[in-house]
Motif scaffolding. Structure first.
Motif, PDB file in Angstrom:
ATOM      1  N   GLU A   5       0.829  -1.211   0.000  1.00 41.10           N
ATOM      2  CA  GLU A   5       0.000   0.000   0.000  1.00 41.10           C
ATOM      3  C   GLU A   5       0.864   1.263   0.000  1.00 41.10           C
ATOM      4  OE1 GLU A   5      -4.109  -1.226   2.295  1.00 41.10           O
ATOM      5  OE2 GLU A   5      -2.248  -1.069   3.425  1.00 41.10           O
ATOM      6  N   LEU A   6       1.998   1.181   0.685  1.00 43.34           N
ATOM      7  CA  LEU A   6       2.879   2.350   0.796  1.00 43.34           C
ATOM      8  C   LEU A   6       3.658   2.620  -0.492  1.00 43.34           C
ATOM      9  CD1 LEU A   6       4.636   1.989   4.253  1.00 43.34           C
ATOM     10  CD2 LEU A   6       3.394   3.990   3.435  1.00 43.34           C
ATOM     11  N   TYR A   7       4.085   1.532  -1.118  1.00 44.96           N
ATOM     12  CA  TYR A   7       5.039   1.644  -2.222  1.00 44.96           C
ATOM     13  C   TYR A   7       4.332   1.927  -3.537  1.00 44.96           C
ATOM     14  CZ  TYR A   7       8.414   0.055  -5.736  1.00 44.96           C
ATOM     15  OH  TYR A   7       9.208  -0.038  -6.830  1.00 44.96           O
ATOM     16  N   ARG A   8       4.793   2.961  -4.261  1.00 44.15           N
ATOM     17  CA  ARG A   8       4.219   3.295  -5.573  1.00 44.15           C
ATOM     18  C   ARG A   8       5.315   3.180  -6.617  1.00 44.15           C
ATOM     19  NH1 ARG A   8      -0.511   6.253  -4.213  1.00 44.15           N
ATOM     20  NH2 ARG A   8      -0.992   6.445  -6.416  1.00 44.15           N
ATOM     21  N   PRO A   9       5.382   2.027  -7.324  1.00 40.92           N
ATOM     22  CA  PRO A   9       6.443   1.869  -8.335  1.00 40.92           C
ATOM     23  C   PRO A   9       6.387   3.026  -9.338  1.00 40.92           C
ATOM     24  CG  PRO A   9       5.220  -0.178  -8.058  1.00 40.92           C
ATOM     25  CD  PRO A   9       4.483   0.869  -7.279  1.00 40.92           C
ATOM     26  N   GLY A  10       7.541   3.507  -9.699  1.00 42.04           N
ATOM     27  CA  GLY A  10       7.622   4.623 -10.653  1.00 42.04           C
ATOM     28  C   GLY A  10       7.064   5.912 -10.069  1.00 42.04           C
ATOM     29  N   LEU A  11       6.885   5.955  -8.748  1.00 42.86           N
ATOM     30  CA  LEU A  11       6.331   7.134  -8.055  1.00 42.86           C
ATOM     31  C   LEU A  11       4.995   7.576  -8.652  1.00 42.86           C
ATOM     32  CD1 LEU A  11       9.460   9.418  -7.465  1.00 42.86           C
ATOM     33  CD2 LEU A  11       8.415   7.825  -5.867  1.00 42.86           C
ATOM     34  N   GLU A  12       4.284   6.649  -9.261  1.00 46.34           N
ATOM     35  CA  GLU A  12       3.041   7.009  -9.955  1.00 46.34           C
ATOM     36  C   GLU A  12       2.087   7.745  -9.017  1.00 46.34           C
ATOM     37  OE1 GLU A  12       1.216   3.909 -12.153  1.00 46.34           O
ATOM     38  OE2 GLU A  12      -0.455   5.179 -12.778  1.00 46.34           O
ATOM     39  N   GLY A  13       1.685   8.925  -9.481  1.00 42.76           N
ATOM     40  CA  GLY A  13       0.688   9.691  -8.734  1.00 42.76           C
ATOM     41  C   GLY A  13       1.229  10.412  -7.504  1.00 42.76           C
ATOM     42  N   ILE A  14       2.525  10.346  -7.246  1.00 41.64           N
ATOM     43  CA  ILE A  14       3.087  11.016  -6.061  1.00 41.64           C
ATOM     44  C   ILE A  14       3.554  12.417  -6.459  1.00 41.64           C
ATOM     45  CG2 ILE A  14       4.914  10.927  -4.292  1.00 41.64           C
ATOM     46  CD1 ILE A  14       3.190   8.502  -4.026  1.00 41.64           C
TER      47      ILE A  14
END
Ligand code: CMC
Length: 379
Positions: A5-14
């Motif tokens: 839930e924490l990790y967003r591969p490629g920083l998508e949407g961050i």
């Protein structure tokens, strides 16, 4: 929260920054530079005026634009030592690698770093915008065994670049189309190369290192390098009748179709629409391109098969066809993208400096802990 839930591969949407440089609405296919629609800039502005807008946030006055164009015109030459360095590059090397090395080398000649001095900032902007096209053209000529062509003071930015490649004054329509291409590629918010530029900028290193790192990031086939691969793909497809089978095969094998799909756009990229129109203008004047018919057919099939997933033509799909008609070799397509994107990278560099905090994201460690070291003779 779990790791997943924490990790967003490629920083998508961050969100990694607050920015007022460009705005994208990926659902409606809207792109604005400093609030002005890309369609309007493509029709009414020039690349250098757009670069000024991106970097300083406002359209220049008549005098400001004249001064900016004048300064860039008179900084186009590159030092003979840079040319000599480039002569040593292998001619089989990719022009993006040459560009990255040459951009970094500029920092050796302009090593004073005064990031809080507006004159230093302006000089760096002028030098980079002025010299990057000359370095791209110089490598192109030198790798063919020719001397580089000196910039021509009588020609504007786009026309001069085409002149440096061919030593012939370019056709007016060709120069205008190329200038619009530069405007279309000048900026695109938080993409990989811009992020790379910003991370580098956040360490307060010099602007030449910032641009060199962004050039390195742009080169990959998932980013700027896709336009080269589009042409190779059209070559492989060979004729419009094969387009449907090619798309089917890619879908079955889960293979990416180059020039389609975008992290942000879920409709056709507005720049692809303009580039398609530009390609048609060139074909009307200089004759068609058999790859264009393949491209149109391919786009139709991709839309049918993958449109439901939001996969449509992106900026790289038609740009290669425009460049082909301008007589530009395929492996220069990504350097052309870089020439344009220098404007956006510099805008983000300047914005980053205004409210800088070094980028230092975190990670989720998933490796082992507290292991015992075993001696070499025991392994
Ligand atoms: N062809 C076929 N399927 C695709 C494509 C494509 N070009 N792009 C995305 N998909 C599918 C992908 O297989 C995935 O399907 P599923 O959910 O069933 O696994 C889904 O769409 C999401 O794809 P993704 O790779 O997770 O999307 P992303 O946002 O990470 O990637 C992209 C965006 C541009 C890297 C990707 O669309 C791509 O690789 N396109 C081809 C290369 C290309 O044209 N790049 C130029 C990008 S625009 C200019 C620039 O930024 O430089």
């Amino acid at each position: 929260m779990s790791v997943d839930e924490l990790y967003r591969p490629g920083l998508e949407g961050i969100p990694a920054a607050k920015s007022s440089i460009s705005f994208i609405d990926g659902k409606q296919g809207i792109l604005e530079y400093r609030g002005i629609r890309i369609e309007e800039l493509a029709e009414k502005s020039s690349f250098l005026e757009t670069a000024y807008l991106l970097i300083w946030g406002e359209l220049p006055s008549n005098q400001e634009l004249k001064d900016f164009e004048h300064d860039i015109r008179y900084h186009r030459r590159i030092k003979y030592r840079i040319r000599d360095m480039m002569k040593c590059f292998p001619e089989s090397g990719h022009p993006m690698d040459s560009l990255q090395a040459s951009a970094a080398a500029l920092g050796l000649f302009y090593s004073k770093r005064a990031l809080d001095d507006p004159i230093y900032i302006r000089n760096a902007v002028v030098r980079l915008l002025a010299k990057i096209p000359t370095m791209v053209a110089a490598f192109q000529l030198m790798r063919k065994g020719n001397d580089p062509v000196q910039p021509c003071d009588d020609l504007d930015y786009a026309a001069n670049f085409l002149y440096m490649l061919s030593e012939r004054e370019p056709d007016e329509l060709a120069a205008r189309v190329f200038d619009v291409c530069l405007t279309l590629h000048a900026e695109h918010s938080m993409n990989a190369s811009t992020f790379s530029a910003m991370v580098t900028a956040s360490t307060l290193t010099d602007p030449y290192a910032v641009i060199a790192s962004a050039v390195g990031t742009l080169g990959g086939p998932l980013h700027g390098g896709a336009n080269e691969e589009v042409i190779e793909m059209l070559e492989t497809i060979g004729s419009p009748e094969n387009a449907a089978a090619y798309v089917d095969d890619c879908v079955v094998k889960k293979k990416k179709i180059m020039g389609f799909g975008h992290r942000v756009y879920k409709v056709k990229d507005p720049r692809a629409t303009i580039l398609q129109e530009l390609a048609e203008q060139l074909f009307d004047k200089f004759g068609g391109d058999r790859y264009y018919d393949i491209a149109v057919e391919l786009e139709r099939h991709v839309e049918n098969r993958l449109g439901g997933k939001g996969i449509y033509a992106n900026v790289d799909f038609y740009s290669g066809l425009v460049y082909r008609k301008l007589g530009i070799p395929t492996d220069l397509f990504t350097p052309l993208f870089a020439i344009a994107r220098v404007a956006g990278w510099l805008a983000h560099w300047k914005e980053q400096l205004e409210e800088n905090r070094i980028f230092r994201p975190t990670q989720i460690y998933v490796g082992e802990r507290e292991r015992v070291y075993t001696h070499l003779f025991e392994r």
